[in-house]
Design an enzyme around this catalytic site. Structure first.
Site, mmCIF file in Angstrom:
data_model
loop_
_atom_site.group_PDB
_atom_site.id
_atom_site.type_symbol
_atom_site.label_atom_id
_atom_site.label_comp_id
_atom_site.label_asym_id
_atom_site.label_seq_id
_atom_site.Cartn_x
_atom_site.Cartn_y
_atom_site.Cartn_z
ATOM 1 N NE ARG A 6 36.127 33.266 36.412
ATOM 2 C CZ ARG A 6 35.312 32.855 37.422
ATOM 3 N NH1 ARG A 6 34.532 33.605 38.148
ATOM 4 N NH2 ARG A 6 35.357 31.585 37.375
ATOM 5 C CG ASP A 14 37.375 30.672 34.630
ATOM 6 O OD1 ASP A 14 37.911 32.090 34.157
ATOM 7 O OD2 ASP A 14 37.106 30.696 35.655
#
Length: 422
Positions: free
Chosen positions: A337, A335
């Site tokens: 983000r 991830d």
């Protein structure tokens, strides 16, 4: 510009300013005093290439769309000297200012004065200055087909004000371009600012030499997508401690959100978040949908589709135990983000408490609460809304501790939360 030079840390002398732009070396640009409560003291963000003499940021306006501007100029369809006529473009709803706007630790990834730049910096209205808004606020009707199903099922009711008989929903919406205060970004991510600048320079293919040649410039307009905020109900209710606030922070998923792909829960969860926001607004509170352009956990859609192929083709088929492993094999990380930056938009709205956070993500929850915003209740996606092909995603996230499940409070339970009237 060589890699060796990029690794060299500049002297901290206040009198030495390296430059990569001809004609700027002897000109003192207007400093940006990030976190100043008075916009005149804070100073405008000047990122237009029409204001080369006065530019005080790295990068240009419009994020990733700046490249399309270049194509328009190169092909001759856009005059490079065009100056935007901002007549009647001011926000239709006033949001802020809030105390969080003057806290340099609360907001580091957007300009809190970005929506009112045309008004508060009007004294710079000359041909030499080109100051553009980085936030636009308007009103609109949105139409989500599933809302009609919710009305028919009795989960939502038409009030004629927010939710219309045709299923359309009245919202206030804000589009936000990213504006990064690099010292604040570095502090938020617990990295050295110079190291952050050096890596940003290298990983963008040396696109922004000012990152390593202009230590006097601390604000960066990155070439990435921004954020859209949809407010359902009265925006004034957001900072009001006596009115309930529901929030869904949703990261972009084009395949599901737009085209209804059933391999993930993105669109169903987004729709459920809108439903909860409508219910909260109709009961006197307010609902907020924050839509972030972070496709494929910010890995990008090409990477996401490559991972889909790898998951489906592996021995034994798509399995929960290999869900994140296949992503790491392709992207090197699960991830990207960085939810640590996400709460900035909530602080920009003046939010101090969320009564109903429509999310099971521990990453989002931790980022929000660590930023000082209280979360009263977390709302999971109802099991019946999970597509069959998305069960692998759900099981994988359960096994990895990616999210926490909570029981959905009834309206009666919610009415007693901290004595607030729903």
């Amino acid at each position: 510009m060589t890699e060796d030079f990029a690794k060299t840390k500049p002297a901290k002398s206040k009198h030495i300013i390296l430059t990569s732009h001809q004609g700027q070396s002897n000109h003192q640009v207007m400093p940006i005093q990030w976190g100043a409560a008075d916009p005149q003291q804070r100073g405008p963000v000047i990122g237009s290439i029409r204001s080369l003499k006065y530019r005080n940021v790295i990068g240009t306006h419009a994020g990733s769309y700046g490249v399309y501007r270049a194509l328009a100029v190169a092909s001759g369809v856009l005059d490079p000297t065009h100056k935007a006529d901002l007549t009647n473009t001011s926000p239709v709803v006033s949001l802020g200012p809030h105390l969080s706007w003057s806290d340099p630790n609360k907001i580091v990834s957007l300009d809190p004065f970005g929506a009112m730049a045309g008004q508060v910096f009007s004294r710079y209205a000359s041909e030499e200055y080109d100051i553009l808004p980085t936030i636009a606020i308007t009103k609109a009707h949105i139409n989500i087909p599933e809302l009609k199903d919710e009305i028919a099922a009795g989960r939502l009711h038409v009030d004629g004000e927010l939710l219309k008989p045709d299923g359309s929903l009245v919202v206030t919406k804000a589009a936000i371009d990213p504006v990064w205060y690099l010292p604040g970004i570095a502090k938020r991510l617990n990295v050295d600012e110079w190291e952050l600048r050096r890596v940003l320079f290298q990983q963008t293919g040396n696109m922004f030499p000012e990152l390593v040649t202009r230590p006097d410039l601390h604000v960066f307009l990155p070439p990435i997508g921004g954020t859209t905020v949809y407010i359902i109900g009265d925006p004034a209710a957001i900072p009001d401690p006596n009115r309930a606030v529901a929030v869904r922070v949703h990261d972009e998923c084009n395949g599901s959100d737009v085209f209804g792909s059933d391999i993930c829960t993105c669109r169903p969860y987004l729709v459920h978040g809108i439903e909860v926001c409508i219910q909260t607004a109709q009961a006197g509170g307010v609902g907020v949908i924050v839509y972030c352009r972070k496709e494929g956990r910010a890995l990008g859609e090409v990477t996401k589709f490559l991972v889909y192929n790898a998951r489906k083709r592996q021995e034994g088929g798509d399995r929960a135990d290999a869900y994140f492993m296949r992503t790491e094999c392709v992207a090197g990380v699960q991830d990207m983000r960085f939810q640590e930056l996400m709460p900035d938009v909530l602080h920009w709205l003046g939010m101090t408490r969320i009564d109903r956070l429509v999310s099971m993500s521990n990453m989002k929850y931790n980022a929000i609460t660590h930023s000082g915003i209280e979360v009263v209740q977390r709302i999971p996606i109802p099991p019946e809304l999970v597509p069959a092909d998305a069960q692998v995603e759900i099981e994988a996230k359960k096994a990895s501790g990616y999210y926490s499940e909570t029981e959905v409070l009834t309206e009666e339970d919610l009415a007693t939360v901290k004595g607030r009237d729903y």
